[in-house]
Scaffold this active site. Structure first.
Site, PDB file in Angstrom:
ATOM      1  N   ARG A 247       2.811 -44.637  40.364  1.00 21.42           N
ATOM      2  CA  ARG A 247       3.696 -45.220  39.363  1.00 21.42           C
ATOM      3  C   ARG A 247       4.142 -46.603  39.810  1.00 21.42           C
ATOM      4  NH1 ARG A 247       8.148 -40.868  37.449  1.00 21.42           N
ATOM      5  NH2 ARG A 247       9.403 -42.763  37.463  1.00 21.42           N
TER       6      ARG A 247
ATOM      7  N   ARG B 275      16.613 -47.545  41.833  1.00 17.84           N
ATOM      8  CA  ARG B 275      16.741 -46.304  41.057  1.00 17.84           C
ATOM      9  C   ARG B 275      17.737 -45.342  41.721  1.00 17.84           C
ATOM     10  NH1 ARG B 275      10.803 -44.830  41.266  1.00 17.84           N
ATOM     11  NH2 ARG B 275      11.287 -42.959  40.105  1.00 17.84           N
TER      12      ARG B 275
HETATM   13  P1  AMP Z   1      11.707 -40.881  35.400  1.00 20.22           P
HETATM   14  O1  AMP Z   1      10.305 -40.622  34.987  1.00 20.22           O
HETATM   15  O2  AMP Z   1      12.652 -39.806  34.930  1.00 20.22           O
HETATM   16  O3  AMP Z   1      11.850 -41.204  36.861  1.00 20.22           O
HETATM   17  O4  AMP Z   1      12.174 -42.220  34.609  1.00 20.22           O
HETATM   18  C1  AMP Z   1      11.505 -43.446  34.807  1.00 20.22           C
HETATM   19  C2  AMP Z   1      12.273 -44.569  34.119  1.00 20.22           C
HETATM   20  O5  AMP Z   1      12.382 -44.293  32.699  1.00 20.22           O
HETATM   21  C3  AMP Z   1      13.714 -44.756  34.584  1.00 20.22           C
HETATM   22  O6  AMP Z   1      13.802 -45.532  35.779  1.00 20.22           O
HETATM   23  C4  AMP Z   1      14.326 -45.477  33.360  1.00 20.22           C
HETATM   24  O7  AMP Z   1      13.916 -46.835  33.310  1.00 20.22           O
HETATM   25  C5  AMP Z   1      13.637 -44.752  32.196  1.00 20.22           C
HETATM   26  N1  AMP Z   1      14.411 -43.566  31.764  1.00 20.22           N
HETATM   27  C6  AMP Z   1      14.050 -42.246  31.923  1.00 20.22           C
HETATM   28  N2  AMP Z   1      14.995 -41.434  31.415  1.00 20.22           N
HETATM   29  C7  AMP Z   1      15.989 -42.249  30.932  1.00 20.22           C
HETATM   30  C8  AMP Z   1      17.239 -42.006  30.309  1.00 20.22           C
HETATM   31  N3  AMP Z   1      17.702 -40.766  30.082  1.00 20.22           N
HETATM   32  N4  AMP Z   1      17.986 -43.091  29.940  1.00 20.22           N
HETATM   33  C9  AMP Z   1      17.554 -44.341  30.162  1.00 20.22           C
HETATM   34  N5  AMP Z   1      16.379 -44.639  30.769  1.00 20.22           N
HETATM   35  C10 AMP Z   1      15.597 -43.611  31.152  1.00 20.22           C
END
Ligand code: AMP
Length: 218
Positions: free
Chosen positions: A159, A170
């Protein structure tokens, strides 16, 4: 039943969400997966969110709430597992309100814990299959053939937000914005937690026991 998994990036939410969806027939709602797919399709939405994902910061709520509304509208009868949503108190309150409008509520909010050095190690070693979304980890769950998905033989990818600087950002966003959900879900009496240091199978076992406990109470 409606359950959500929250915890820092790299804690294993996606892996557990896949295992739990198979076992309990949950429809999984992963905003991260959905947004990454839009970016890879180069869609209008993908172009609007790409820079947020690359910087490791949250996508604005107006976009997120629209996606949640669409999803709930289509899946109100289903058992749902939310993976990575909500990530802020505003999002949690929005979810509660949207569910209430459909006569529904959240049953379990499960926090997964892991120490920061282990999280960083896992994220730097993480790979995923761009076709079937299966997640691998060179430190814990490597593919059988180096660089290739066991399931569909597609070449694995890293990723773009799994680099050291974005990981730090993050984690900071998680501490500031998402961790306060602990007190919020405690106040709603739906909070549960589990340690995520053991193998994916052992963590799956622990979470299954929590869900079974809830199902048996119903
Ligand atoms: P993840 O796959 O859950 O690690 O999410 C990757 C990225 O997607 C995050 O760093 C945010 O940029 C965006 N993202 C995922 N879920 C959310 C959420 N609930 N609210 C806002 N941004 C999100």
């Amino acid at each position: 039943m409606r359950i959500l998994l929250f915890g820092p990036p790299g804690v294993g939410k996606g892996t557990q969400a896949d295992l739990l969806s198979k076992k309990y027939n949950f429809i999984k709602f992963s905003i991260g997966d959905l947004l990454r797919e839009e970016v890879s399709l180069n869609s209008n939405l993908g172009n609007r969110v790409e820079s947020y994902l690359n910087r490791g910061v949250l996508v604005p709520n107006n976009i997120i709430f629209e996606l949640v509304k669409l999803f709930l509208g289509k899946n109100k009868e289903a058992h749902i597992l939310f993976d990575g949503f909500p990530r802020t108190l505003d999002q949690a309150k929005n979810l509660e309100k949207s569910l209430a409008q459909l006569g529904l509520s959240l049953d379990v909010a499960l926090e997964m814990h892991l120490a920061e050095d282990e999280i960083i190690k896992r994220l730097l070693n993480r790979r995923y299959c761009p076709k079937c979304n299966r997640i691998y980890n060179y430190a814990t769950t490597p593919p059988k053939i180096n660089g290739v998905c066991d399931q569909c033989r597609t070449k694995l990818e890293k990723r773009s937000d799994d680099d050291a600087n974005t990981i730090r950002k993050r984690l900071q966003v998680y501490e500031e914005k998402t961790h306060p959900l602990v007190d919020y879900y405690k106040s709603l009496s739906v909070y549960n937690q589990t340690d995520a240091i053991s193998s994916p199978e052992e963590v799956f076992d622990k979470i299954s026991k929590i869900i079974d406990g809830y199902i048996n109470k119903e």
